[in-house]
Design a protein around this motif. Structure first.
Motif, short mmCIF file in Angstrom:
data_model
loop_
_atom_site.label_atom_id
_atom_site.label_comp_id
_atom_site.label_asym_id
_atom_site.label_seq_id
_atom_site.Cartn_x
_atom_site.Cartn_y
_atom_site.Cartn_z
N LEU A 81 53.44 65.13 51.22
CA LEU A 81 52.06 64.84 51.61
C LEU A 81 51.36 66.08 52.15
O LEU A 81 50.17 66.31 51.86
CB LEU A 81 52.04 63.72 52.67
CG LEU A 81 52.36 62.32 52.16
CD1 LEU A 81 52.54 61.35 53.33
CD2 LEU A 81 51.26 61.82 51.22
N LEU A 82 52.09 66.89 52.92
CA LEU A 82 51.52 68.13 53.45
C LEU A 82 51.16 69.08 52.31
O LEU A 82 50.07 69.67 52.30
CB LEU A 82 52.51 68.79 54.40
CG LEU A 82 52.09 70.14 54.99
CD1 LEU A 82 50.83 69.98 55.82
CD2 LEU A 82 53.23 70.74 55.82
N ALA A 83 52.08 69.25 51.35
CA ALA A 83 51.81 70.12 50.21
C ALA A 83 50.62 69.62 49.40
O ALA A 83 49.77 70.40 48.96
CB ALA A 83 53.06 70.21 49.32
N THR A 84 50.55 68.29 49.23
CA THR A 84 49.42 67.69 48.49
C THR A 84 48.11 67.93 49.22
O THR A 84 47.09 68.26 48.60
CB THR A 84 49.66 66.19 48.30
OG1 THR A 84 50.89 65.97 47.61
CG2 THR A 84 48.52 65.56 47.50
N ALA A 85 48.12 67.78 50.55
CA ALA A 85 46.90 67.98 51.34
C ALA A 85 46.40 69.42 51.23
O ALA A 85 45.19 69.66 51.07
CB ALA A 85 47.16 67.62 52.79
N ILE A 86 47.33 70.38 51.28
CA ILE A 86 46.95 71.79 51.15
C ILE A 86 46.36 72.06 49.77
O ILE A 86 45.35 72.77 49.63
CB ILE A 86 48.17 72.70 51.41
CG1 ILE A 86 48.61 72.59 52.87
CG2 ILE A 86 47.85 74.15 51.07
CD1 ILE A 86 49.93 73.28 53.18
N LEU A 87 46.96 71.46 48.74
CA LEU A 87 46.46 71.64 47.39
C LEU A 87 45.09 70.99 47.21
O LEU A 87 44.23 71.54 46.51
CB LEU A 87 47.45 71.06 46.38
CG LEU A 87 47.13 71.30 44.90
CD1 LEU A 87 47.05 72.80 44.61
CD2 LEU A 87 48.18 70.65 44.00
N VAL A 88 44.87 69.85 47.85
CA VAL A 88 43.55 69.19 47.80
C VAL A 88 42.49 70.12 48.39
O VAL A 88 41.41 70.31 47.81
CB VAL A 88 43.58 67.85 48.57
CG1 VAL A 88 42.15 67.35 48.82
CG2 VAL A 88 44.36 66.81 47.79
N ILE A 89 42.79 70.71 49.53
CA ILE A 89 41.85 71.64 50.18
C ILE A 89 41.56 72.82 49.26
O ILE A 89 40.41 73.22 49.09
CB ILE A 89 42.41 72.12 51.54
CG1 ILE A 89 42.51 70.95 52.51
CG2 ILE A 89 41.53 73.23 52.11
CD1 ILE A 89 43.26 71.27 53.78
N TYR A 90 42.63 73.38 48.65
CA TYR A 90 42.46 74.52 47.75
C TYR A 90 41.60 74.16 46.55
O TYR A 90 40.63 74.86 46.23
CB TYR A 90 43.82 75.02 47.28
CG TYR A 90 43.73 76.04 46.16
CD1 TYR A 90 43.33 77.35 46.40
CD2 TYR A 90 44.03 75.67 44.85
CE1 TYR A 90 43.23 78.26 45.38
CE2 TYR A 90 43.93 76.59 43.81
CZ TYR A 90 43.54 77.88 44.08
OH TYR A 90 43.44 78.79 43.05
N ALA A 91 41.94 73.06 45.88
CA ALA A 91 41.26 72.71 44.62
C ALA A 91 39.81 72.29 44.85
O ALA A 91 38.91 72.68 44.10
CB ALA A 91 42.03 71.59 43.91
#
Length: 351
Positions: A81-91
């Protein structure tokens, strides 16, 4: 002959869904985007969504393989979930209109996440054999998944085409597009994930070295690389004799030689453990042989900078050149005992 069991297939799919929950979710999400793009007229899917789902698949695979070391399911889910959240912010903080460097960035991150999947489970010292066997099996399963999906696509496409031609059924081109999504975007990655070595298999401290790999490494790749090396050394001697700057293209040629050589070293790694003289020589002295050519590559890069200025492509090549110096020194000092560091350092530098 072993019978095909629907229960066995069901158990396999359930196992994949439980082990790779996040990757399967993102695979389905990316497939949905493809279906919408194919079937809806004037579908305007934002590039950010393509970037998110495209990067989320390799990232979540890497995080899942890494988090398998932790028995706490909540912690494993939390890391994803943490990795997904960081990727959401990036994208989703990317501009609406993307520039060239954004695409380079996305491609580089995709490579980094994909390579990370091979090494995230093997940071411990005595894990080189496990790393090699896991990498070999994973690449093999990736190739098999592609072949199976290709056969499935061609077979079903031919069946649909025969219905069209024999029974005059007007079949839309969208059918073939949807079939391609099913075969390549759904079946292939899920089949691949189903055959990724599990937690027990990837820890095994034994390897099975196929004759095919020995033929590929020692008798095909190595002679080609040797010929390639001789050509580059002759060119280096020529420009030194003429006292002229090297052609800018030499940077790409040295890069190909270096990456090809490192790949060859990985392929023959088990032979090195068996004290095969050729494999031992390549492992110990390829970094030394490569080093003068890396210096030549550096001169070629600066010539390109002088002639055409700094571009993103040349910046990446310069970064690669910087990494080659470091990895060659490391491999020489350690006598190429830990080849997984090639993948780890390359991923870190690219990131």
């Amino acid at each position: 002959m072993k019978k095909i069991s629907l229960k066995e297939w069901g158990d396999k799919i359930q196992s994949v869904a439980l082990r790779f929950t996040f990757p399967v979710f993102f695979i389905i999400g990316l497939s949905v985007l493809f279906f919408i793009q194919i079937n809806q007229k004037d579908a305007d899917i934002k590039e950010r969504l393509w970037i998110f789902f495209g990067l989320a698949i390799p990232l979540s695979i890497a995080v899942t393989l890494f988090s398998e070391d932790y028995k706490n399911k909540m912690l494993r889910a939390g890391l994803n979930l943490l990795a997904t959240a960081i990727l959401v912010i990036y994208a989703f903080t990317m501009p609406a209109k993307l520039f060239e460097y954004h695409y380079y960035q996305v491609i580089t991150l995709g490579i980094v996440f994909s390579l990370s999947s091979f090494v995230v489970s093997f940071f411990r010292k005595e894990s080189d054999i496990s790393f090699w066997e896991f990498s070999k099996t994973t690449v093999l399963q990736l190739i098999i998944a592609f072949i199976f999906s290709q056969v499935l696509m061609l077979g079903l496409s031919l069946a649909i085409l025969s219905l069209d031609k024999l029974f005059n059924i007007n079949i839309s081109e969208k059918v073939y597009g949807n079939l391609a999504v099913i075969c390549y975007a759904l079946f292939a990655p899920i089949y691949f994930l189903a055959n990724v070595p599990d937690e027990f298999e990837k820890r095994k401290q034994e390897f099975r070295y196929d004759k095919f790999l020995k033929m590929l490494g020692l008798y095909i790749m190595l002679p080609i690389l040797a010929l390639y090396t001789i050509i580059l050394y002759v060119y280096a001697i020529q420009i030194v004799a003429k006292w002229e700057l090297p052609n800018g293209w030499v940077t790409w040629l040295v890069s190909v030689l270096a990456l090809g050589g490192f790949l060859c070293m990985m392929i023959v790694f088990p032979l090195r453990l068996q004290a095969n003289k050729i494999a031992v020589f390549v492992s110990r002295f390829f970094p030394v042989i490569l080093f003068p050519l890396i210096i030549l590559m550096t001169v070629g890069i600066f010539r390109r900078f002088d002639d055409y200025g700094l571009t993103i492509n040349r910046a990446y090549v310069f970064l690669l050149n910087f990494w080659l110096y470091g990895i060659c020194i490391y491999l020489f000092i350690t006598q190429s005992r830990h080849l997984k560091c090639i993948v780890i350092t390359f991923s870190v530098i690219a990131f």
